[in-house]
Design an enzyme around this catalytic site. Structure first.
Site, PDB file in Angstrom:
ATOM      1  N   ASP A   1     -47.482 -34.877 -52.571  1.00  0.00           N
ATOM      2  CA  ASP A   1     -47.041 -35.804 -51.699  1.00  0.00           C
ATOM      3  C   ASP A   1     -45.688 -36.228 -51.507  1.00  0.00           C
ATOM      4  O   ASP A   1     -44.899 -37.772 -51.671  1.00  0.00           O
ATOM      5  CB  ASP A   1     -47.830 -37.512 -52.315  1.00  0.00           C
ATOM      6  CG  ASP A   1     -47.756 -38.709 -51.591  1.00  0.00           C
ATOM      7  OD1 ASP A   1     -47.741 -38.796 -50.396  1.00  0.00           O
ATOM      8  OD2 ASP A   1     -47.465 -39.736 -52.200  1.00  0.00           O
TER       9      ASP A   1
ATOM     10  N   HIS B   1     -47.228 -39.009 -47.881  1.00  0.00           N
ATOM     11  CA  HIS B   1     -48.771 -40.192 -47.258  1.00  0.00           C
ATOM     12  C   HIS B   1     -47.611 -40.965 -45.923  1.00  0.00           C
ATOM     13  O   HIS B   1     -48.670 -42.335 -45.744  1.00  0.00           O
ATOM     14  CB  HIS B   1     -49.589 -40.730 -47.883  1.00  0.00           C
ATOM     15  CG  HIS B   1     -48.835 -41.790 -49.039  1.00  0.00           C
ATOM     16  ND1 HIS B   1     -48.530 -41.937 -50.566  1.00  0.00           N
ATOM     17  CD2 HIS B   1     -49.201 -43.468 -48.963  1.00  0.00           C
ATOM     18  CE1 HIS B   1     -47.792 -42.320 -51.107  1.00  0.00           C
ATOM     19  NE2 HIS B   1     -48.390 -43.826 -50.058  1.00  0.00           N
TER      20      HIS B   1
ATOM     21  N   SER C   1     -43.820 -46.843 -52.769  1.00  0.00           N
ATOM     22  CA  SER C   1     -44.314 -45.789 -51.709  1.00  0.00           C
ATOM     23  C   SER C   1     -43.134 -45.017 -51.342  1.00  0.00           C
ATOM     24  O   SER C   1     -42.797 -45.215 -50.853  1.00  0.00           O
ATOM     25  CB  SER C   1     -45.607 -45.302 -51.459  1.00  0.00           C
ATOM     26  OG  SER C   1     -47.017 -45.735 -51.544  1.00  0.00           O
TER      27      SER C   1
END
Length: 319
Positions: free
Chosen positions: A94, A64, A170
């Site tokens: 992910d 993402h 992230s």
């Protein structure tokens, strides 16, 4: 929060605090130089973290973070800026893989997430909210979790921790007290006492190898969600297996190959085709694309308390 008056801290507690601080600092010194800021080039802007895993500039980040982008800008801790291209991405975990256009210096090795235990120190390194190379620490509270990704798919083999994650963390590494990368930080549940998640390094390593070989991750689908749990010695002896952990089926999707093969919620998976299953990462690895359409033997300790072999025929992963 006020300052701690060191004069009232017992000497033995002060020593423990010093050991804890030194452990975290040493781990950060080992892995921190390999952590970069990742920014998408073109399309919708966005940024996150990533970390180098090889001397030739392979970088792991979150899917993402890169989304549909093909080019990214990489900024290292010493301020060096270069570009990189996205080699492949896997929305189901992910995870995305980048190769830098030029050398980015330090690199960190993906460790063995099977060695983790609940209560171990977890250290998150990244670029939250634009504050570069921030470090947070906590403990590992659960292993082998399943969680739902942004695309609706279930991500297996997830580590749960309370090491604070924020936007920009992230794709950064989750690091053990020994300085090994044991996970890829991926998500936080807001309003839930900052419960954070990272994809375990063993699964990340499998995804990286698939992306390098095939440009995508080949998967067989059986339709389960599962957790890694301790395996009672009595059950291990009864089944003739040697591992101390196994996989408990938390959910079996209706109409899935797993349900058609007789697997039930609460069953423990002990082996697949005679290969021991000690964690969810083993299921991920053993259910690769080669198993599609192939009858596969699951050795289980059933919810009824019996050792059984069930036969499941995996299907292609639904789109």
């Amino acid at each position: 929060m006020g300052f701690i008056d060191q004069s009232i801290v017992p000497a033995e507690d002060g020593g423990l605090l010093d050991v804890y601080s030194s452990t975290v600092a040493s781990a950060v010194d080992l892995v921190g130089p390999a952590v970069s800021r990742i920014e998408r080039i073109g399309g919708r802007g966005g940024h996150g973290s990533g970390f180098v895993i090889s001397p030739d500039g392979l970088i792991v980040t979150n899917n993402h973070v890169v989304e549909e982008g093909r080019l990214v800008r990489i900024t290292t801790p010493d301020g060096f800026v270069t570009e990189g291209r996205v080699l492949g991405r896997d929305p189901d975990t992910d995870i995305a893989l980048i190769r830098a256009d030029s050398s980015v210096g330090a690199w960190a090795r993906l460790g063995d997430s099977k060695r983790l235990k609940r209560g171990h120190i977890a250290i998150a390194i990244g670029n939250p909210l634009g504050f570069e190379w921030t470090v947070t620490a906590g403990i590992i509270s659960a292993l082998g979790r399943s969680m739902r990704a942004a695309n609706g798919r279930v991500i297996d083999d997830v580590i749960q921790t309370d090491a604070a994650l924020n936007p920009g963390n992230s794709g950064g590494p989750l690091v053990s007290s020994s300085g090994e990368v044991v996970g890829v930080n991926t998500a936080v549940i807001q309003g839930a006492q900052s419960i954070a998640f990272a994809v375990a390094s063993n699964t990340a390593q499998y995804v990286v190898s698939e992306l390098l070989r095939f440009g995508k991750v080949r998967r067989a689908f059986i339709g389960i969600a599962a957790d890694t749990i301790e395996l009672h010695r009595r059950v291990a002896l009864q089944a003739g297996v040697t591992q101390t952990t196994s996989v408990r089926l938390r959910r079996v999707e209706p109409g899935s190959p797993a349900e058609k093969g007789g697997l039930q919620e609460g069953d423990l998976v002990l082996a697949i085709n005679d290969k021991p299953v000690a964690g969810v990462d083993d299921v991920v690895r053993l259910m690769d694309g080669d198993r599609i359409g192939q009858e596969t033997a699951f050795l289980i300790f059933s919810v009824q308390g019996t050792i059984e072999t069930k036969y499941v025929t995996p299907a292609a992963r639904p789109l």
